[in-house]
Write a protein that holds these residues in place. Structure first.
Motif, PDB file in Angstrom:
ATOM      1  N   ARG A 190      34.925  31.419 -33.850  1.00 19.05           N
ATOM      2  CA  ARG A 190      35.823  31.133 -32.917  1.00 19.05           C
ATOM      3  C   ARG A 190      36.904  32.048 -32.830  1.00 19.05           C
ATOM      4  O   ARG A 190      37.534  32.620 -31.802  1.00 19.05           O
ATOM      5  CB  ARG A 190      36.423  29.677 -33.191  1.00 19.05           C
ATOM      6  CG  ARG A 190      37.476  28.966 -31.962  1.00 19.05           C
ATOM      7  CD  ARG A 190      37.631  27.716 -32.093  1.00 19.05           C
ATOM      8  NE  ARG A 190      38.009  27.434 -33.463  1.00 19.05           N
ATOM      9  CZ  ARG A 190      37.530  26.744 -34.574  1.00 19.05           C
ATOM     10  NH1 ARG A 190      36.314  26.424 -34.251  1.00 19.05           N
ATOM     11  NH2 ARG A 190      38.282  26.457 -35.477  1.00 19.05           N
ATOM     12  N   SER A 191      37.537  32.630 -33.818  1.00 18.70           N
ATOM     13  CA  SER A 191      38.811  33.304 -33.844  1.00 18.70           C
ATOM     14  C   SER A 191      38.285  34.881 -33.351  1.00 18.70           C
ATOM     15  O   SER A 191      38.869  35.499 -32.745  1.00 18.70           O
ATOM     16  CB  SER A 191      39.261  33.488 -35.269  1.00 18.70           C
ATOM     17  OG  SER A 191      40.525  34.427 -35.299  1.00 18.70           O
ATOM     18  N   ALA A 192      37.065  35.302 -34.078  1.00 16.67           N
ATOM     19  CA  ALA A 192      36.606  36.561 -33.765  1.00 16.67           C
ATOM     20  C   ALA A 192      36.141  36.870 -32.277  1.00 16.67           C
ATOM     21  O   ALA A 192      36.412  37.728 -31.666  1.00 16.67           O
ATOM     22  CB  ALA A 192      35.497  36.826 -34.969  1.00 16.67           C
ATOM     23  N   LEU A 193      35.564  35.490 -31.707  1.00 15.64           N
ATOM     24  CA  LEU A 193      35.021  35.657 -30.345  1.00 15.64           C
ATOM     25  C   LEU A 193      36.319  35.849 -29.421  1.00 15.64           C
ATOM     26  O   LEU A 193      36.309  36.279 -28.383  1.00 15.64           O
ATOM     27  CB  LEU A 193      34.191  34.487 -30.378  1.00 15.64           C
ATOM     28  CG  LEU A 193      33.508  34.397 -28.808  1.00 15.64           C
ATOM     29  CD1 LEU A 193      32.459  35.463 -28.634  1.00 15.64           C
ATOM     30  CD2 LEU A 193      32.626  32.950 -28.702  1.00 15.64           C
ATOM     31  N   SER A 194      37.209  35.065 -29.799  1.00 12.08           N
ATOM     32  CA  SER A 194      38.491  35.015 -28.905  1.00 12.08           C
ATOM     33  C   SER A 194      39.121  36.570 -28.720  1.00 12.08           C
ATOM     34  O   SER A 194      39.411  36.864 -27.696  1.00 12.08           O
ATOM     35  CB  SER A 194      39.772  34.132 -29.477  1.00 12.08           C
ATOM     36  OG  SER A 194      40.809  34.330 -28.966  1.00 12.08           O
ATOM     37  N   ASN A 195      39.013  37.272 -29.924  1.00 13.75           N
ATOM     38  CA  ASN A 195      39.511  38.561 -29.875  1.00 13.75           C
ATOM     39  C   ASN A 195      38.526  39.570 -28.993  1.00 13.75           C
ATOM     40  O   ASN A 195      39.061  40.256 -28.255  1.00 13.75           O
ATOM     41  CB  ASN A 195      39.741  39.101 -31.430  1.00 13.75           C
ATOM     42  CG  ASN A 195      41.174  38.699 -31.787  1.00 13.75           C
ATOM     43  OD1 ASN A 195      42.047  38.890 -31.560  1.00 13.75           O
ATOM     44  ND2 ASN A 195      40.700  37.713 -32.967  1.00 13.75           N
ATOM     45  N   ILE A 196      37.400  39.184 -29.333  1.00 13.96           N
ATOM     46  CA  ILE A 196      36.357  39.893 -28.774  1.00 13.96           C
ATOM     47  C   ILE A 196      36.353  39.846 -27.184  1.00 13.96           C
ATOM     48  O   ILE A 196      36.266  40.998 -26.430  1.00 13.96           O
ATOM     49  CB  ILE A 196      34.800  39.946 -29.322  1.00 13.96           C
ATOM     50  CG1 ILE A 196      34.729  40.163 -30.552  1.00 13.96           C
ATOM     51  CG2 ILE A 196      33.918  40.467 -28.346  1.00 13.96           C
ATOM     52  CD1 ILE A 196      33.421  39.942 -31.351  1.00 13.96           C
TER      53      ILE A 196
END
Length: 237
Positions: A190-196
């Protein structure tokens, strides 16, 4: 070289210590992006394929099958990255998101941990494509010891990983997003996808930059060199 910069893909790198969960997270992110019908491609460094000389040599080295001095091993890792630089740029220009498991930062951190100069290592990586964001999975070296299959690879000792951890600290810049490797896979995705997704939006119309260089190439080129990196870190939290 004139290139249409509309909707280029984002260049995403995952970094971290051994057993921090980079590869698992990379596969989960690729799956998430594919489900959203976002063009994506996965790459990893080093390429340890036995069907090419460098890959086979690096595989033997990392498995402790042969010995190489630090300078030689660093240049072999670097050569692999430069060999696919144009291919990576083409994929980005086609609008694909690149999810890359380890990149130049790993090469530098591990070589510095072996005793090589930070500036020497950075100079060898100068001119590679610069990631839009680096997702760093932060893991205490002592915690990696508790994860499965630890110790199978050449550099999987707590003492060496502590040196790598310290070397990574010297590479942090404004493109890095710090994630806790102790979080659940769901939280990490969830956190990584938000940044991507944010990187995709922010960089869709921007040129691809070069790593550890200053100045500017021809304005028509999709490549643009950048000033030396800054040391302020942006967290994803």
């Amino acid at each position: 070289m004139a290139t249409n910069l509309l909707n280029r893909g984002a260049f995403i790198v995952l970094e971290g210590l051994d057993r921090s969960g980079k590869t698992t997270l990379a596969y989960l992110l690729v799956k998430e992006l594919e489900q959203r019908q976002i063009p994506v491609e996965f790459m990893r460094f080093p390429d340890r394929s036995k069907d090419n000389v460098i890959g086979d040599t690096l595989n033997k080295y990392l498995s402790s099958g042969i010995e190489l001095n630090p300078e030689t091993s660093h240049m072999l890792f670097t050569t692999q990255r430069f060999a696919v630089k144009d291919q990576m740029l083409q994929k980005l220009m086609e609008g694909k998101v690149l999810i890359v498991d380890r990149y130049a930062h790993s090469g530098i951190a591990y070589s510095v941990a072996k005793g090589l100069s930070l500036e020497w290592c950075k100079a060898k990586e100068s001119g590679l494509l610069r990631p839009d964001i680096v997702l760093y999975l932060d893991l205490l070296p002592s915690e990696g010891l508790k994860r499965g299959n630890y110790g199978e690879e050449r550099f999987e000792t707590v003492q060496f990983q502590e040196k790598v951890h310290n070397a990574y600290d010297q590479l942090l810049d404004d493109s890095w997003k710090i994630l806790s490797a102790h979080d659940t896979p769901e939280t990490l995705v969830r956190s990584a996808l938000s940044n991507i997704l944010r990187a995709c939006e922010l960089n869709a119309h921007k040129p691809v930059e070069l790593l550890y260089q200053s100045g500017r190439l021809d304005e028509k080129s999709p490549l643009k060199e950048r000033q030396p990196f800054r040391t302020n870190v942006l967290s994803s939290q």
